[in-house]
Design an enzyme around this catalytic site. Structure first.
Site, PDB file in Angstrom:
ATOM      1  N   CYS A 116       1.025  -1.120  -0.091  1.00 19.58           N
ATOM      2  CA  CYS A 116      -0.016  -0.059   0.205  1.00 19.58           C
ATOM      3  C   CYS A 116       0.787   1.316   0.097  1.00 19.58           C
ATOM      4  O   CYS A 116       0.374   2.412  -0.280  1.00 19.58           O
ATOM      5  CB  CYS A 116      -0.879  -0.008   1.209  1.00 19.58           C
ATOM      6  SG  CYS A 116      -2.050  -1.542   1.183  1.00 19.58           S
ATOM      7  N   HIS A 241      -2.976   6.831   2.401  1.00 21.07           N
ATOM      8  CA  HIS A 241      -3.516   5.627   1.840  1.00 21.07           C
ATOM      9  C   HIS A 241      -4.860   5.140   2.430  1.00 21.07           C
ATOM     10  O   HIS A 241      -5.117   5.535   3.759  1.00 21.07           O
ATOM     11  CB  HIS A 241      -2.448   4.382   2.314  1.00 21.07           C
ATOM     12  CG  HIS A 241      -3.021   3.262   2.033  1.00 21.07           C
ATOM     13  ND1 HIS A 241      -3.739   2.674   0.885  1.00 21.07           N
ATOM     14  CD2 HIS A 241      -3.321   2.025   3.087  1.00 21.07           C
ATOM     15  CE1 HIS A 241      -4.114   1.531   1.013  1.00 21.07           C
ATOM     16  NE2 HIS A 241      -4.074   1.047   2.327  1.00 21.07           N
ATOM     17  N   ASN A 271     -10.394  -0.233  -0.404  1.00 28.80           N
ATOM     18  CA  ASN A 271      -8.888   0.083   0.003  1.00 28.80           C
ATOM     19  C   ASN A 271      -8.298  -0.674  -1.352  1.00 28.80           C
ATOM     20  O   ASN A 271      -8.216  -2.032  -1.558  1.00 28.80           O
ATOM     21  CB  ASN A 271      -8.361  -0.938   1.037  1.00 28.80           C
ATOM     22  CG  ASN A 271      -6.885  -0.862   1.519  1.00 28.80           C
ATOM     23  OD1 ASN A 271      -6.080  -0.675   0.524  1.00 28.80           O
ATOM     24  ND2 ASN A 271      -6.524  -1.242   2.773  1.00 28.80           N
TER      25      ASN A 271
END
Length: 315
Positions: A116, A241, A271
């Site tokens: 990520c 993020h 996500n």
């Protein structure tokens, strides 16, 4: 921003697959509900790629949008960097395939797997390459098809992860447009997010990641501002993020970016790992929430555990 001039972001682009999976959709197959998901992670819905749609396909879509927005032709790109952790096969790499599909001839091409945090790592590498003279214009893409690595009967993960791609074009500049990166890792916690082998699904120790993200990352964000010579109050946007709404809000409170628009793209996107920051920022630009010349703080963090942050000027 303080630092050596030489590189800036010329354009962003993003792409989401057409398939929408809502919390109510998930509640039909697993023990969950909309209130439970929103209260814990802040997500209402997520986008899922079709069975024939690959990481490369969605990367090409996002990369093409960023390239078009930059005003550059394909033959003006001489380096392609793709951040991803979800390829079905590691060979060949994604970057060479994305470049070929976009008509970019014979560029340098490599992948980055920092999960990520991957886009921030790749953006830093691109900026350094331009400043050093190793490249003139660089296409950076974050692309993930997490749906193929998620157990859709496991409510701890399937409510969180999604598919998407985001991209940026980096080029030369007389003034600095990408601040110095602050990056690092916590390998002692590497088993907190893991895919054990090619026959396994993604597993995440949610509480471990939550505690780490809410305690260890705000100093990284502040340091990225310090290295860029920017006070957090000067930021127009904070784009972390898109992992968890509670994590995002906790970090935002601690860095003192009181005037910044806080990216909360995960509410409707989920996500998307390395894609989440450029995807969120491209949508903020489209909605007019940030303007050209504004300063944005990017902060990526995830499996590894890895983290990276830098201040960028909005193109």
């Amino acid at each position: 921003m303080r630092g050596s001039p030489g590189a800036k972001v010329l354009a962003f682009g993003g792409y989401q697959p057409a398939g929408v999976v809502t919390n109510d959709d998930l509640a039909k197959t697993i023990d969950t509900n909309d209130e439970w998901i929103q209260s814990r992670v802040g997500i209402k819905e997520r986008r899922i790629a079709g069975p024939e749609e690959t990481d490369i396909d969605i990367a090409v879509q996002a990369g093409g949008k960023a390239l078009a927005a930059s005003g550059l032709a394909a033959d003006e790109i001489d380096l392609v960097v793709v951040a991803t952790c979800t390829l079905e096969a590691q060979i060949p790499n994604a970057a060479a395939r994305v470049a070929h599909r976009l008509g970019i001839q014979a560029p340098g091409a490599f992948d980055v797997n920092a999960a990520c945090a991957g886009f921030c790592y790749a953006l830093a590498a691109a900026g350094d390459a331009v400043r050093a003279g190793s490249a003139t214009n660089v296409l950076v893409v974050g692309t993930e098809k997490l749906s193929q690595w998620v157990d859709w009967t496991d409510r701890a993960t399937c409510v969180i992860f999604a598919d998407g791609a985001g991209a940026a074009v980096v080029g030369p500049s007389e003034t600095p447009g990408i601040g110095p990166v602050v990056w690092g890792s916590a390998g002692d916690k590497s088993d907190a997010i893991i895919v054990k082998d090619r026959d396994s699904f993604l597993h995440q120790e949610g509480q471990t990641v939550f505690r780490w993200a809410t305690t260890a990352l705000h100093p990284v964000a502040k340091q990225a501002c310090e290295r860029a010579g920017v006070d957090p109050s000067e930021l127009a946007a904070f784009v972390p993020h898109q992992a968890n709404l509670r994590i995002i809000e906790a970090i935002a409170r601690k860095i003192g970016a009181d005037n910044a628009v806080i990216a909360k793209d995960l509410v409707l996107a989920g996500n998307t790992s390395a894609a989440s920051i450029p995807l969120a920022l491209s949508r903020m630009i489209e909605r007019g929430e940030v303007q050209s010349g504004d300063l944005a703080l990017l902060l990526g963090f995830g499996a590894g555990l890895t983290y990276a942050g830098q201040v960028v000027e909005i193109p």
